[in-house]
Design a protein around this motif. Sequence first.
Motif, PDB file in Angstrom:
ATOM      1  N   VAL A 160       0.964  -1.348  -0.366  1.00 14.96           N
ATOM      2  CA  VAL A 160       0.101  -0.001  -0.015  1.00 14.96           C
ATOM      3  C   VAL A 160       0.582   0.911  -0.178  1.00 14.96           C
ATOM      4  O   VAL A 160       0.938   2.045  -0.827  1.00 14.96           O
ATOM      5  CB  VAL A 160      -1.000  -0.285   1.131  1.00 14.96           C
ATOM      6  CG1 VAL A 160      -1.565   0.951   1.093  1.00 14.96           C
ATOM      7  CG2 VAL A 160      -1.694  -1.087   1.458  1.00 14.96           C
ATOM      8  N   GLN A 161       1.989   1.450   1.107  1.00 11.92           N
ATOM      9  CA  GLN A 161       2.267   2.105   1.044  1.00 11.92           C
ATOM     10  C   GLN A 161       3.653   2.257  -0.089  1.00 11.92           C
ATOM     11  O   GLN A 161       3.139   3.984  -0.484  1.00 11.92           O
ATOM     12  CB  GLN A 161       3.718   2.389   2.193  1.00 11.92           C
ATOM     13  CG  GLN A 161       3.508   2.002   3.916  1.00 11.92           C
ATOM     14  CD  GLN A 161       1.805   3.296   4.067  1.00 11.92           C
ATOM     15  OE1 GLN A 161       2.334   4.170   3.370  1.00 11.92           O
ATOM     16  NE2 GLN A 161       1.014   2.711   4.517  1.00 11.92           N
ATOM     17  N   PHE A 162       3.549   1.832  -0.782  1.00 20.74           N
ATOM     18  CA  PHE A 162       5.065   2.270  -2.057  1.00 20.74           C
ATOM     19  C   PHE A 162       4.128   2.027  -2.854  1.00 20.74           C
ATOM     20  O   PHE A 162       4.955   2.206  -4.386  1.00 20.74           O
ATOM     21  CB  PHE A 162       6.067   1.181  -2.354  1.00 20.74           C
ATOM     22  CG  PHE A 162       7.069   1.281  -1.057  1.00 20.74           C
ATOM     23  CD1 PHE A 162       7.210   2.686  -0.635  1.00 20.74           C
ATOM     24  CD2 PHE A 162       6.945   0.044  -0.681  1.00 20.74           C
ATOM     25  CE1 PHE A 162       7.734   2.742   0.962  1.00 20.74           C
ATOM     26  CE2 PHE A 162       8.355   0.699   1.112  1.00 20.74           C
ATOM     27  CZ  PHE A 162       8.202   1.965   1.481  1.00 20.74           C
ATOM     28  N   GLY A 163       3.050   2.051  -3.711  1.00 17.81           N
ATOM     29  CA  GLY A 163       1.974   2.136  -4.662  1.00 17.81           C
ATOM     30  C   GLY A 163       2.211   0.935  -5.775  1.00 17.81           C
ATOM     31  O   GLY A 163       2.306   1.205  -6.708  1.00 17.81           O
ATOM     32  N   ILE A 164       2.639  -0.397  -5.190  1.00 15.84           N
ATOM     33  CA  ILE A 164       2.691  -1.534  -5.909  1.00 15.84           C
ATOM     34  C   ILE A 164       1.575  -1.970  -7.208  1.00 15.84           C
ATOM     35  O   ILE A 164       0.821  -1.795  -6.696  1.00 15.84           O
ATOM     36  CB  ILE A 164       3.711  -2.319  -4.945  1.00 15.84           C
ATOM     37  CG1 ILE A 164       4.631  -2.059  -4.377  1.00 15.84           C
ATOM     38  CG2 ILE A 164       3.856  -4.084  -5.911  1.00 15.84           C
ATOM     39  CD1 ILE A 164       5.588  -1.900  -4.664  1.00 15.84           C
ATOM     40  N   ASP A 168       3.891  -5.008 -11.159  1.00 13.67           N
ATOM     41  CA  ASP A 168       5.775  -5.157 -10.924  1.00 13.67           C
ATOM     42  C   ASP A 168       5.226  -6.616 -10.560  1.00 13.67           C
ATOM     43  O   ASP A 168       4.934  -7.664 -10.431  1.00 13.67           O
ATOM     44  CB  ASP A 168       4.816  -4.348  -9.490  1.00 13.67           C
ATOM     45  CG  ASP A 168       5.273  -3.025  -9.737  1.00 13.67           C
ATOM     46  OD1 ASP A 168       5.212  -2.475 -10.452  1.00 13.67           O
ATOM     47  OD2 ASP A 168       5.533  -2.696  -8.496  1.00 13.67           O
ATOM     48  N   HIS A 169       7.134  -6.610 -10.779  1.00 13.01           N
ATOM     49  CA  HIS A 169       7.914  -7.943  -9.755  1.00 13.01           C
ATOM     50  C   HIS A 169       8.403  -7.180  -8.190  1.00 13.01           C
ATOM     51  O   HIS A 169       8.456  -6.630  -7.992  1.00 13.01           O
ATOM     52  CB  HIS A 169       8.876  -8.611 -10.493  1.00 13.01           C
ATOM     53  CG  HIS A 169       8.674  -9.182 -11.944  1.00 13.01           C
ATOM     54  ND1 HIS A 169       7.870  -7.863 -13.151  1.00 13.01           N
ATOM     55  CD2 HIS A 169       9.068 -10.046 -13.248  1.00 13.01           C
ATOM     56  CE1 HIS A 169       7.347  -8.422 -14.175  1.00 13.01           C
ATOM     57  NE2 HIS A 169       8.137  -9.973 -13.754  1.00 13.01           N
ATOM     58  N   VAL A 170       7.475  -8.692  -7.768  1.00 11.28           N
ATOM     59  CA  VAL A 170       7.918  -8.763  -6.086  1.00 11.28           C
ATOM     60  C   VAL A 170       8.944 -10.051  -6.016  1.00 11.28           C
ATOM     61  O   VAL A 170       8.219 -11.329  -6.797  1.00 11.28           O
ATOM     62  CB  VAL A 170       6.444  -8.643  -5.504  1.00 11.28           C
ATOM     63  CG1 VAL A 170       7.390  -8.828  -4.133  1.00 11.28           C
ATOM     64  CG2 VAL A 170       5.882  -7.070  -5.414  1.00 11.28           C
ATOM     65  N   GLY A 171      10.429  -9.696  -5.138  1.00 13.94           N
ATOM     66  CA  GLY A 171      10.671 -10.874  -4.578  1.00 13.94           C
ATOM     67  C   GLY A 171      10.261 -10.991  -3.358  1.00 13.94           C
ATOM     68  O   GLY A 171      10.733  -9.900  -2.406  1.00 13.94           O
ATOM     69  N   TRP A 189      -2.719  -9.509  -4.649  1.00 12.54           N
ATOM     70  CA  TRP A 189      -2.452  -8.490  -5.657  1.00 12.54           C
ATOM     71  C   TRP A 189      -2.496  -8.764  -6.951  1.00 12.54           C
ATOM     72  O   TRP A 189      -2.234  -7.745  -7.261  1.00 12.54           O
ATOM     73  CB  TRP A 189      -0.939  -7.113  -4.650  1.00 12.54           C
ATOM     74  CG  TRP A 189      -1.123  -6.416  -4.842  1.00 12.54           C
ATOM     75  CD1 TRP A 189      -0.659  -5.139  -5.472  1.00 12.54           C
ATOM     76  CD2 TRP A 189      -1.639  -5.523  -3.492  1.00 12.54           C
ATOM     77  NE1 TRP A 189      -0.207  -3.722  -5.365  1.00 12.54           N
ATOM     78  CE2 TRP A 189      -1.451  -4.035  -3.682  1.00 12.54           C
ATOM     79  CE3 TRP A 189      -2.776  -5.494  -2.760  1.00 12.54           C
ATOM     80  CZ2 TRP A 189      -2.217  -3.053  -2.801  1.00 12.54           C
ATOM     81  CZ3 TRP A 189      -3.290  -4.224  -1.764  1.00 12.54           C
ATOM     82  CH2 TRP A 189      -3.037  -3.509  -2.485  1.00 12.54           C
ATOM     83  N   GLY A 190      -1.429  -9.267  -7.267  1.00  7.33           N
ATOM     84  CA  GLY A 190      -1.500  -9.482  -9.332  1.00  7.33           C
ATOM     85  C   GLY A 190       0.020  -9.589  -9.656  1.00  7.33           C
ATOM     86  O   GLY A 190       0.179  -9.544 -10.751  1.00  7.33           O
ATOM     87  N   CYS A 191       0.995  -9.078  -8.322  1.00  9.88           N
ATOM     88  CA  CYS A 191       2.125  -9.246  -9.071  1.00  9.88           C
ATOM     89  C   CYS A 191       2.812 -10.413  -9.041  1.00  9.88           C
ATOM     90  O   CYS A 191       2.137 -12.132  -8.817  1.00  9.88           O
ATOM     91  CB  CYS A 191       2.962  -9.420  -8.209  1.00  9.88           C
ATOM     92  SG  CYS A 191       2.790  -6.967  -7.221  1.00  9.88           S
ATOM     93  N   HIS A 192       3.887 -10.572  -9.982  1.00 12.84           N
ATOM     94  CA  HIS A 192       4.681 -11.486 -10.292  1.00 12.84           C
ATOM     95  C   HIS A 192       6.051 -11.795  -9.390  1.00 12.84           C
ATOM     96  O   HIS A 192       5.889 -10.983  -8.386  1.00 12.84           O
ATOM     97  CB  HIS A 192       5.973 -11.850 -11.599  1.00 12.84           C
ATOM     98  CG  HIS A 192       6.576 -12.924 -11.974  1.00 12.84           C
ATOM     99  ND1 HIS A 192       5.940 -14.164 -12.467  1.00 12.84           N
ATOM    100  CD2 HIS A 192       7.343 -13.478 -11.863  1.00 12.84           C
ATOM    101  CE1 HIS A 192       6.162 -14.713 -12.746  1.00 12.84           C
ATOM    102  NE2 HIS A 192       7.956 -14.430 -12.461  1.00 12.84           N
ATOM    103  N   GLY A 254      14.281   0.754  -8.134  1.00 14.65           N
ATOM    104  CA  GLY A 254      13.248  -0.829  -7.340  1.00 14.65           C
ATOM    105  C   GLY A 254      14.068  -0.285  -5.923  1.00 14.65           C
ATOM    106  O   GLY A 254      14.489   0.334  -5.258  1.00 14.65           O
ATOM    107  N   ARG A 255      13.575  -0.904  -5.022  1.00 16.53           N
ATOM    108  CA  ARG A 255      13.593  -1.274  -3.677  1.00 16.53           C
ATOM    109  C   ARG A 255      13.534  -2.260  -2.409  1.00 16.53           C
ATOM    110  O   ARG A 255      13.000  -3.610  -3.305  1.00 16.53           O
ATOM    111  CB  ARG A 255      12.691  -0.404  -2.855  1.00 16.53           C
ATOM    112  CG  ARG A 255      12.354  -0.053  -1.466  1.00 16.53           C
ATOM    113  CD  ARG A 255      10.791   0.258  -1.400  1.00 16.53           C
ATOM    114  NE  ARG A 255      10.424   1.728  -1.517  1.00 16.53           N
ATOM    115  CZ  ARG A 255      10.635   2.810  -0.751  1.00 16.53           C
ATOM    116  NH1 ARG A 255      11.251   2.861  -0.123  1.00 16.53           N
ATOM    117  NH2 ARG A 255      10.512   3.845  -1.851  1.00 16.53           N
ATOM    118  N   LEU A 256      14.755  -2.349  -2.055  1.00 15.23           N
ATOM    119  CA  LEU A 256      14.639  -3.227  -0.684  1.00 15.23           C
ATOM    120  C   LEU A 256      14.207  -3.054   0.180  1.00 15.23           C
ATOM    121  O   LEU A 256      14.554  -1.591   0.618  1.00 15.23           O
ATOM    122  CB  LEU A 256      16.491  -3.529  -1.096  1.00 15.23           C
ATOM    123  CG  LEU A 256      16.565  -4.645   0.116  1.00 15.23           C
ATOM    124  CD1 LEU A 256      15.959  -6.373  -0.240  1.00 15.23           C
ATOM    125  CD2 LEU A 256      18.262  -4.872   0.596  1.00 15.23           C
TER     126      LEU A 256
END
Length: 335
Positions: A160-164, A168-171, A189-192, A254-256
């Motif tokens: 939510v906070q980062f508007g994903i 988007d690709h999430v690891g 959420w719909g991410c890969h 991108g963000r870690l």
Amino acid sequence: MSTVHAYAANKANGDLEPFEYKLGPIGPEQVDIAVESCGICHSDLSMLENAWGMTQFPFVPGHEVIGKISKIGNQVSHFSVGDRVGLGWHAGYCMTCDQCLGGYHNLCSGAEPTIVGRHGGFADTVRAHNASVAKLPDALNARIAGPLLCGGITVFNPLVQFGISPTDHVGVIGIGGLGHLALKFAQAWGCHVTAFTSERAKAQEALNLGAHETINSREPDAIKGVTNRFDLLLSTVNVKLDWNNYISLLKPRGRLHMLGAVTDPLDLNLIPMMFGQLSVSSSPVGSPATIRKMLEFAARHNVAPVTEHYPMDKVNDAMEHLRSGKAKYRIVLDR
């Protein structure tokens, strides 16, 4: 005054033993919750061990509470006695600082953690400020919902906070109590979604939990094969890793994001971060509004923790099971 029956430790790493304490008259903005179940978070174990140096004894753990409202203050209008609710890491906020007034109650410097300086949910009753309590959607299975109130909101909040975006690709780094919920939420959420795990046995489990692919984090070639792929990496581990390796997997901008409580300093190479406009960040749980949104989302998309259950009078067995690292994936105490 009413008597609360709880389980408390009298020293660091001590056994949790039956403990009674008195609750005074309820405050005008407070609610009492008759506890039905309470999840066990690794933070409960850290507090029991006094690993963070702020535990006060006798110590009653428990901040993933599910129960029914048993009493309300005279200024509480949005709850009724009998409502089934959840209570997480925070049991109260100052309600007047800029963070609270801006909707970021989880960043309030005067926030009152449920198990810091007060008694938590390993008990038959727990008291909290009404703003920190969330009504449970009817579609959620209350018996297993407790871990959503801490573990769930911890991994949901960054989405939510980062508007994903759903594209988007999430690891997710580490597939445990936090990580398995991160896989479930990111997939819904719909991410890969890619799972990073050092345990080969968890590869298939990660796919079953919602990952589209898994990568063995002990294989350097496998990690290099996904360079420049991720919009967001969620780290749920509490051990030191080669963070620069993971930063190399991020797309530009991108963000870690660190969710596991790593106590070692982060050794980061600035130049790749500068030229890629990359970020490293962290966050604590979420605001009351985000918790409500998370519960609604979980109910709508059937996101639920994988849980193991113990009766509350077997709390020491449950804590030892958590300490062993063998929990799959969250433990819940039932009253």
